[in-house]
Design a protein around this motif. Sequence first.
Motif, PDB file in Angstrom:
ATOM      1  N   MET A  12      -3.338  62.076 -37.107  1.00 40.71           N
ATOM      2  CA  MET A  12      -3.915  63.018 -36.156  1.00 40.71           C
ATOM      3  C   MET A  12      -2.803  63.731 -35.392  1.00 40.71           C
ATOM      4  SD  MET A  12      -7.089  62.691 -36.749  1.00 40.71           S
ATOM      5  CE  MET A  12      -7.791  63.619 -35.359  1.00 40.71           C
ATOM      6  N   PRO A  13      -3.032  64.983 -34.968  1.00 35.52           N
ATOM      7  CA  PRO A  13      -1.994  65.728 -34.249  1.00 35.52           C
ATOM      8  C   PRO A  13      -1.461  64.953 -33.049  1.00 35.52           C
ATOM      9  CG  PRO A  13      -3.832  67.169 -34.799  1.00 35.52           C
ATOM     10  CD  PRO A  13      -4.265  65.780 -35.153  1.00 35.52           C
ATOM     11  N   GLY A  14      -0.128  64.890 -32.945  1.00 33.81           N
ATOM     12  CA  GLY A  14       0.509  64.230 -31.817  1.00 33.81           C
ATOM     13  C   GLY A  14       0.725  62.742 -31.977  1.00 33.81           C
ATOM     14  N   ASN A  15       0.157  62.140 -33.043  1.00 28.03           N
ATOM     15  CA  ASN A  15       0.313  60.697 -33.271  1.00 28.03           C
ATOM     16  C   ASN A  15       1.564  60.416 -34.099  1.00 28.03           C
ATOM     17  OD1 ASN A  15      -2.069  60.433 -31.936  1.00 28.03           O
ATOM     18  ND2 ASN A  15      -3.244  59.687 -33.659  1.00 28.03           N
ATOM     19  N   ASP A  16       2.227  59.291 -33.815  1.00 22.31           N
ATOM     20  CA  ASP A  16       3.406  58.943 -34.601  1.00 22.31           C
ATOM     21  C   ASP A  16       2.990  58.408 -35.967  1.00 22.31           C
ATOM     22  OD1 ASP A  16       3.593  55.797 -34.634  1.00 22.31           O
ATOM     23  OD2 ASP A  16       3.094  56.334 -32.573  1.00 22.31           O
ATOM     24  N   LEU A  17       3.898  58.474 -36.919  1.00 26.11           N
ATOM     25  CA  LEU A  17       3.595  58.105 -38.303  1.00 26.11           C
ATOM     26  C   LEU A  17       3.285  56.620 -38.448  1.00 26.11           C
ATOM     27  CD1 LEU A  17       6.379  60.152 -40.159  1.00 26.11           C
ATOM     28  CD2 LEU A  17       3.992  60.796 -39.777  1.00 26.11           C
ATOM     29  N   LEU A  18       3.990  55.780 -37.712  1.00 28.64           N
ATOM     30  CA  LEU A  18       3.764  54.342 -37.835  1.00 28.64           C
ATOM     31  C   LEU A  18       2.357  53.965 -37.388  1.00 28.64           C
ATOM     32  CD1 LEU A  18       4.718  51.473 -38.412  1.00 28.64           C
ATOM     33  CD2 LEU A  18       5.646  51.396 -36.089  1.00 28.64           C
ATOM     34  N   GLY A  19       1.952  54.451 -36.224  1.00 28.35           N
ATOM     35  CA  GLY A  19       0.620  54.132 -35.722  1.00 28.35           C
ATOM     36  C   GLY A  19      -0.466  54.599 -36.658  1.00 28.35           C
ATOM     37  N   ALA A  20      -0.289  55.798 -37.234  1.00 24.36           N
ATOM     38  CA  ALA A  20      -1.287  56.328 -38.163  1.00 24.36           C
ATOM     39  C   ALA A  20      -1.355  55.484 -39.425  1.00 24.36           C
ATOM     40  CB  ALA A  20      -0.951  57.778 -38.506  1.00 24.36           C
ATOM     41  N   ALA A  21      -0.207  55.045 -39.938  1.00 26.77           N
ATOM     42  CA  ALA A  21      -0.188  54.211 -41.140  1.00 26.77           C
ATOM     43  C   ALA A  21      -0.875  52.874 -40.884  1.00 26.77           C
ATOM     44  CB  ALA A  21       1.245  53.998 -41.610  1.00 26.77           C
ATOM     45  N   VAL A  22      -0.593  52.268 -39.743  1.00 20.63           N
ATOM     46  CA  VAL A  22      -1.191  50.975 -39.412  1.00 20.63           C
ATOM     47  C   VAL A  22      -2.698  51.099 -39.271  1.00 20.63           C
ATOM     48  CG1 VAL A  22      -1.326  49.183 -37.642  1.00 20.63           C
ATOM     49  CG2 VAL A  22       0.905  50.039 -38.380  1.00 20.63           C
ATOM     50  N   ARG A  23      -3.174  52.163 -38.618  1.00 23.11           N
ATOM     51  CA  ARG A  23      -4.621  52.359 -38.474  1.00 23.11           C
ATOM     52  C   ARG A  23      -5.296  52.589 -39.815  1.00 23.11           C
ATOM     53  NH1 ARG A  23      -2.817  54.904 -33.808  1.00 23.11           N
ATOM     54  NH2 ARG A  23      -2.693  56.933 -34.837  1.00 23.11           N
ATOM     55  N   ALA A 189      -4.255  47.436 -50.414  1.00 24.45           N
ATOM     56  CA  ALA A 189      -2.984  47.841 -49.816  1.00 24.45           C
ATOM     57  C   ALA A 189      -3.201  48.853 -48.704  1.00 24.45           C
ATOM     58  CB  ALA A 189      -2.065  48.434 -50.878  1.00 24.45           C
ATOM     59  N   SER A 190      -4.384  49.453 -48.668  1.00 24.42           N
ATOM     60  CA  SER A 190      -4.758  50.391 -47.610  1.00 24.42           C
ATOM     61  C   SER A 190      -6.278  50.438 -47.572  1.00 24.42           C
ATOM     62  CB  SER A 190      -4.178  51.791 -47.871  1.00 24.42           C
ATOM     63  OG  SER A 190      -4.678  52.321 -49.088  1.00 24.42           O
ATOM     64  N   MET A 191      -6.808  51.168 -46.597  1.00 21.11           N
ATOM     65  CA  MET A 191      -8.259  51.235 -46.459  1.00 21.11           C
ATOM     66  C   MET A 191      -8.922  51.843 -47.686  1.00 21.11           C
ATOM     67  SD  MET A 191      -9.140  52.408 -42.571  1.00 21.11           S
ATOM     68  CE  MET A 191      -8.472  54.044 -42.846  1.00 21.11           C
ATOM     69  N   PRO A 192     -10.007  51.243 -48.168  1.00 21.14           N
ATOM     70  CA  PRO A 192     -10.780  51.892 -49.236  1.00 21.14           C
ATOM     71  C   PRO A 192     -11.486  53.126 -48.684  1.00 21.14           C
ATOM     72  CG  PRO A 192     -11.883  49.901 -48.479  1.00 21.14           C
ATOM     73  CD  PRO A 192     -10.557  49.933 -47.789  1.00 21.14           C
ATOM     74  N   LEU A 215      -9.620  44.475 -42.598  1.00 19.45           N
ATOM     75  CA  LEU A 215     -10.324  45.729 -42.345  1.00 19.45           C
ATOM     76  C   LEU A 215     -10.683  45.897 -40.878  1.00 19.45           C
ATOM     77  CD1 LEU A 215     -12.639  45.889 -45.478  1.00 19.45           C
ATOM     78  CD2 LEU A 215     -10.727  47.422 -44.939  1.00 19.45           C
ATOM     79  N   ARG A 216     -10.987  44.804 -40.198  1.00 22.22           N
ATOM     80  CA  ARG A 216     -11.351  44.907 -38.787  1.00 22.22           C
ATOM     81  C   ARG A 216     -10.161  45.326 -37.928  1.00 22.22           C
ATOM     82  NH1 ARG A 216     -14.744  40.088 -36.433  1.00 22.22           N
ATOM     83  NH2 ARG A 216     -15.206  41.702 -34.892  1.00 22.22           N
ATOM     84  N   GLY A 217      -8.944  45.230 -38.453  1.00 21.20           N
ATOM     85  CA  GLY A 217      -7.766  45.690 -37.730  1.00 21.20           C
ATOM     86  C   GLY A 217      -7.361  47.107 -38.060  1.00 21.20           C
ATOM     87  N   THR A 218      -8.190  47.792 -38.870  1.00 20.16           N
ATOM     88  CA  THR A 218      -7.919  49.181 -39.235  1.00 20.16           C
ATOM     89  C   THR A 218      -9.004  50.083 -38.655  1.00 20.16           C
ATOM     90  OG1 THR A 218      -9.227  49.202 -41.285  1.00 20.16           O
ATOM     91  CG2 THR A 218      -6.990  48.296 -41.430  1.00 20.16           C
ATOM     92  N   ALA A 219      -8.942  51.353 -39.030  1.00 21.39           N
ATOM     93  CA  ALA A 219      -9.955  52.317 -38.585  1.00 21.39           C
ATOM     94  C   ALA A 219     -11.073  52.485 -39.608  1.00 21.39           C
ATOM     95  CB  ALA A 219      -9.289  53.668 -38.307  1.00 21.39           C
ATOM     96  N   TRP A 249     -19.574  43.568 -35.490  1.00 16.44           N
ATOM     97  CA  TRP A 249     -19.111  44.741 -36.248  1.00 16.44           C
ATOM     98  C   TRP A 249     -20.332  45.494 -36.756  1.00 16.44           C
ATOM     99  CZ3 TRP A 249     -15.842  44.369 -41.397  1.00 16.44           C
ATOM    100  CH2 TRP A 249     -15.247  45.608 -41.642  1.00 16.44           C
ATOM    101  N   PRO A 250     -20.661  46.625 -36.145  1.00 18.92           N
ATOM    102  CA  PRO A 250     -21.901  47.338 -36.489  1.00 18.92           C
ATOM    103  C   PRO A 250     -22.020  47.712 -37.959  1.00 18.92           C
ATOM    104  CG  PRO A 250     -20.965  48.213 -34.457  1.00 18.92           C
ATOM    105  CD  PRO A 250     -19.948  47.280 -35.026  1.00 18.92           C
ATOM    106  N   ASN A 251     -20.912  47.930 -38.641  1.00 16.22           N
ATOM    107  CA  ASN A 251     -20.958  48.354 -40.042  1.00 16.22           C
ATOM    108  C   ASN A 251     -21.120  47.197 -41.017  1.00 16.22           C
ATOM    109  OD1 ASN A 251     -20.589  51.042 -39.352  1.00 16.22           O
ATOM    110  ND2 ASN A 251     -18.373  50.930 -39.497  1.00 16.22           N
ATOM    111  N   PHE A 252     -21.139  45.955 -40.519  1.00 12.52           N
ATOM    112  CA  PHE A 252     -21.108  44.785 -41.387  1.00 12.52           C
ATOM    113  C   PHE A 252     -22.481  44.132 -41.499  1.00 12.52           C
ATOM    114  CE2 PHE A 252     -20.443  40.279 -42.303  1.00 12.52           C
ATOM    115  CZ  PHE A 252     -19.547  40.338 -43.361  1.00 12.52           C
ATOM    116  N   THR A 253     -22.860  43.765 -42.737  1.00 12.90           N
ATOM    117  CA  THR A 253     -24.112  43.063 -42.996  1.00 12.90           C
ATOM    118  C   THR A 253     -23.816  41.806 -43.804  1.00 12.90           C
ATOM    119  OG1 THR A 253     -25.339  45.152 -43.058  1.00 12.90           O
ATOM    120  CG2 THR A 253     -26.417  43.211 -44.001  1.00 12.90           C
TER     121      THR A 253
END
Length: 326
Positions: A12-23, A189-192, A215-219, A249-253
């Motif tokens: 996202m605009p203004g975000n650093d690369l590391l934070g975006a990769a981790v999310r 290795a990353s979010m599906p 997954l709960r630690g990602t976006a 987790w609202p998305n989890f069943t």
Amino acid sequence: MLAPSGLVFTVMPGNDLLGAAVRSGIDVPAACRNGVCEMCEARLLAGSAINTRNQQTIKVGERLMMCRSIALTDLELEMSAVMAAGNNQPGKYQAKVVDVSSISHDVYRVELQLPRRRDVSFHAGQYLSVNLPDADPCYFSIASSPSEPNIELHIQASPEWLSAQKVIDALTSGDDVTLVLPHGNACLASMPVKPLLLVAAGTGFAQVKSLVDYLRGTAYDQPVKLYWGVRQHEDMYLRALAQQWQDEWPNFTFVPVIGDDEDNDWAGHHDQLVRAVLASGMDWENVEVHASGSPAMVYAMMDALIDVGLPENAFFSDVLEYAPRS
């Protein structure tokens, strides 16, 4: 994009690369997060970025610290420490046994500590081997997220299961234990990008736990549905945890599938689990499936789902590697 892994993430605009990769769920090595440790170093192959420390533009070919860099355009970065799913090379490690505790009538939770955890990389959903002297390696799914400091295993053992009981005896002896990890390509290795269907039988729940904790630690914001099949109620050894995921987790069943019939053999339970999954009403052309359990269960599940429209390349299981069909 990160080379050579080919992993892609959005900034996202203004975000650093590391934070975006981790999310995005990408396991980028990092410690200080202020550009001092240099663990998140990458080389700019294409595009334009700016160094937030001195506000200077980073040129193609120069190195950058992802925690101190902002993208000005689409970027291509080179970072050999980030691997694609299943491409981490296994290594041998000595681990300290932190805890072995009984969590059901025949399942033990094991917590292991590696001397330099930061140097050991694995993806959610991978597995390891416990190597004992004068014995064949014993393989177990890693039940913890790659971001956790220690490694968790769920080991099913009873006196008549000699190999598993030998592992438990070794783990409770007070000695360090030799591990080889990571193994397996059925991992993240990353979010599906699609909704997830997770199918576990018995202690196959260990692999599911690693995936969910990760997954709960990602976006990740797609629906996740878990079907956990067991023979009897007491075999669902962490049902309260699966229920907690659904509550928080609202998305989890969570859908438990329990045979509760001592006369049923495993084939009967496989059929029951398959029928429950088929009745879910999911869009089989737009879902990613991860299955963990015996070869008989996994192949029965795969065949049934492909028959109703699941693309074959959307079905993931370690069984396809260690027990391929002849």
